[in-house]
Design a protein around this motif. Structure first.
Motif, mmCIF file in Angstrom:
data_model
loop_
_atom_site.group_PDB
_atom_site.id
_atom_site.type_symbol
_atom_site.label_atom_id
_atom_site.label_comp_id
_atom_site.label_asym_id
_atom_site.label_seq_id
_atom_site.Cartn_x
_atom_site.Cartn_y
_atom_site.Cartn_z
ATOM 1 N N ARG A 179 32.151 70.232 68.779
ATOM 2 C CA ARG A 179 30.959 69.943 69.681
ATOM 3 C C ARG A 179 31.027 68.663 70.387
ATOM 4 O O ARG A 179 30.504 68.529 71.406
ATOM 5 C CB ARG A 179 29.675 69.832 68.488
ATOM 6 C CG ARG A 179 29.564 71.232 67.944
ATOM 7 C CD ARG A 179 28.469 71.089 66.756
ATOM 8 N NE ARG A 179 28.234 72.525 66.089
ATOM 9 C CZ ARG A 179 27.493 72.526 64.961
ATOM 10 N NH1 ARG A 179 27.165 71.509 64.104
ATOM 11 N NH2 ARG A 179 27.343 73.869 64.374
ATOM 12 N N ASP A 188 24.452 67.803 64.244
ATOM 13 C CA ASP A 188 24.639 68.372 63.025
ATOM 14 C C ASP A 188 24.479 69.813 62.888
ATOM 15 O O ASP A 188 25.062 70.385 62.229
ATOM 16 C CB ASP A 188 23.759 67.828 61.931
ATOM 17 C CG ASP A 188 22.217 68.031 62.410
ATOM 18 O OD1 ASP A 188 21.900 67.571 63.282
ATOM 19 O OD2 ASP A 188 21.735 68.642 61.634
ATOM 20 N N VAL A 214 34.227 71.471 63.247
ATOM 21 C CA VAL A 214 33.005 71.833 64.121
ATOM 22 C C VAL A 214 32.600 70.763 64.657
ATOM 23 O O VAL A 214 32.120 70.454 65.833
ATOM 24 C CB VAL A 214 31.569 72.418 62.823
ATOM 25 C CG1 VAL A 214 30.554 72.434 63.886
ATOM 26 C CG2 VAL A 214 32.262 73.593 62.632
ATOM 27 N N ARG A 215 32.483 69.518 64.011
ATOM 28 C CA ARG A 215 32.175 68.293 64.703
ATOM 29 C C ARG A 215 33.026 67.859 65.819
ATOM 30 O O ARG A 215 32.482 67.685 66.789
ATOM 31 C CB ARG A 215 32.412 66.895 63.758
ATOM 32 C CG ARG A 215 32.010 65.795 64.346
ATOM 33 C CD ARG A 215 32.212 64.520 63.020
ATOM 34 N NE ARG A 215 31.921 63.171 63.687
ATOM 35 C CZ ARG A 215 32.904 62.521 64.390
ATOM 36 N NH1 ARG A 215 34.247 63.306 64.274
ATOM 37 N NH2 ARG A 215 32.715 61.339 64.857
ATOM 38 N N ASN A 234 28.358 77.203 61.198
ATOM 39 C CA ASN A 234 29.604 76.336 61.281
ATOM 40 C C ASN A 234 30.760 76.895 61.876
ATOM 41 O O ASN A 234 31.902 77.421 61.159
ATOM 42 C CB ASN A 234 29.897 75.876 59.890
ATOM 43 C CG ASN A 234 28.920 74.741 59.336
ATOM 44 O OD1 ASN A 234 28.144 74.141 60.020
ATOM 45 N ND2 ASN A 234 28.214 75.079 58.087
ATOM 46 N N ASP A 235 30.748 77.189 63.192
ATOM 47 C CA ASP A 235 32.018 78.028 64.059
ATOM 48 C C ASP A 235 32.421 77.137 64.963
ATOM 49 O O ASP A 235 31.848 76.806 66.132
ATOM 50 C CB ASP A 235 31.282 79.369 64.467
ATOM 51 C CG ASP A 235 32.241 80.010 65.228
ATOM 52 O OD1 ASP A 235 33.510 79.878 65.177
ATOM 53 O OD2 ASP A 235 31.842 81.396 65.511
ATOM 54 N N THR A 274 22.159 71.608 61.802
ATOM 55 C CA THR A 274 21.615 72.136 60.783
ATOM 56 C C THR A 274 19.975 72.401 60.614
ATOM 57 O O THR A 274 19.462 73.461 60.258
ATOM 58 C CB THR A 274 21.540 71.215 59.187
ATOM 59 O OG1 THR A 274 20.880 70.157 59.803
ATOM 60 C CG2 THR A 274 22.995 71.049 59.210
ATOM 61 N N SER A 329 28.567 66.770 54.971
ATOM 62 C CA SER A 329 28.638 67.961 55.017
ATOM 63 C C SER A 329 29.087 68.984 56.260
ATOM 64 O O SER A 329 29.520 70.075 56.219
ATOM 65 C CB SER A 329 27.139 68.726 54.472
ATOM 66 O OG SER A 329 26.399 68.586 55.648
ATOM 67 N N LEU A 330 28.915 68.151 57.325
ATOM 68 C CA LEU A 330 29.589 68.556 58.522
ATOM 69 C C LEU A 330 30.938 68.563 58.496
ATOM 70 O O LEU A 330 31.590 67.578 58.333
ATOM 71 C CB LEU A 330 28.908 68.092 59.687
ATOM 72 C CG LEU A 330 29.398 68.368 61.262
ATOM 73 C CD1 LEU A 330 28.884 69.886 61.399
ATOM 74 C CD2 LEU A 330 28.699 67.414 62.046
ATOM 75 N N SER A 331 31.517 69.909 58.911
ATOM 76 C CA SER A 331 32.910 70.012 58.771
ATOM 77 C C SER A 331 33.650 69.180 59.956
ATOM 78 O O SER A 331 33.175 69.556 60.938
ATOM 79 C CB SER A 331 33.494 71.626 58.837
ATOM 80 O OG SER A 331 33.464 72.112 60.128
#
Length: 240
Positions: free
Chosen positions: A155, A17, A151-152, A43-44, A19, A146-148
């Motif tokens: 990762r 996540d 980005v997910r 969030n890149d 965060t 909330s995780l875009s």
């Protein structure tokens, strides 16, 4: 060397996540022993493991710290520890891996799936087993939502390619590995083998699923505090 002369800061690197919000319980248990710094990833989607390692090195600067990498961030922590050498006074790896824990094709496939494709009850069972509570389940649900997606996806693709086994083998700092016996997401077997092959590292197994730092926060914090206090013993071992 006494502990008073050593670093008393611990830097916490978050899971997928990014965060850091899931460290609240652990951080509270560590506060009596450490100054706690929680790293929060941007969030890149352009960042890969090299980018996260650079970000963490910049956060640490020239300070001497203990470093913890949870799940996704285990390889980040290993790389940073290898790069910063004696600045890392101790490394804690929790519910994590050195090489992608699943076949690369499966992780790449998962990177394309919608987060909501897995029913919430199944997701919670995988992450927490029977050890979660309503507060934690609700918090995880909020974070997942909330995780875009870019980005997910980035990762997960980074996990598919990562392999820091050589970096891990070369580490000379004290190492503590924490893992859940019922972690079906990241098997403990590979970390057990790495620790056995390396030597000079300790592994502690919890009655927990993947999110052991959240469901066993007090017990995990206790192990980490004890690890820090035993550092002089580790130093003597490495000096021999």
């Amino acid at each position: 060397m006494t502990m008073a002369a050593t670093a008393r800061e611990i830097v916490l690197l978050p899971g997928l996540d990014g965060t850091g919000d899931l460290f609240d319980r652990l951080a509270a248990g560590l506060a009596e022993e450490f100054t706690v710094k929680v790293v929060r990833y941007p969030n890149d989607p352009s960042l890969g493991y090299a980018g996260y390692a650079e970000l963490v090195r910049n956060v640490i600067g020239r300070r001497e710290v203990f470093l913890l990498g949870e799940s996704f961030s285990g390889p980040v922590a290993v790389r940073v520890a290898a790069q910063l050498g004696s600045q890392i006074k101790g490394l804690v790896l929790a519910a994590t891996f050195l090489k992608n824990p699943w076949p690369s094709w499966l992780i790449r496939w998962a990177s394309h799936a919608e987060p909501d494709a897995t029913p919430k009850k199944i997701r919670d069972a995988i992450l927490m087993g029977s050890y979660g509570d309503d507060e934690l389940r609700n918090k995880v649900d909020q974070i997942v939502r909330s995780l875009s997606r870019p980005v997910r996806t980035a990762r997960l693709r980074a996990i598919a390619e990562v392999d820091v086994r050589d970096d891990f083998a070369k580490l000379s700092c004290p190492i503590l590995v924490l893992h859940g016996r019922k972690d079906w997401l990241v098997s403990m077997t590979a970390m057990q083998k790495a620790v056995c092959n390396k030597g000079g590292a300790r592994i502690v197994a919890f009655s927990a699923a993947h999110m052991l730092l959240q469901t066993c926060a007090d017990e995990a914090a206790k192990e980490i505090r004890a690890f820090a206090k035993s550092k002089t013993l580790w130093e003597a071992q490495y000096e021999d």
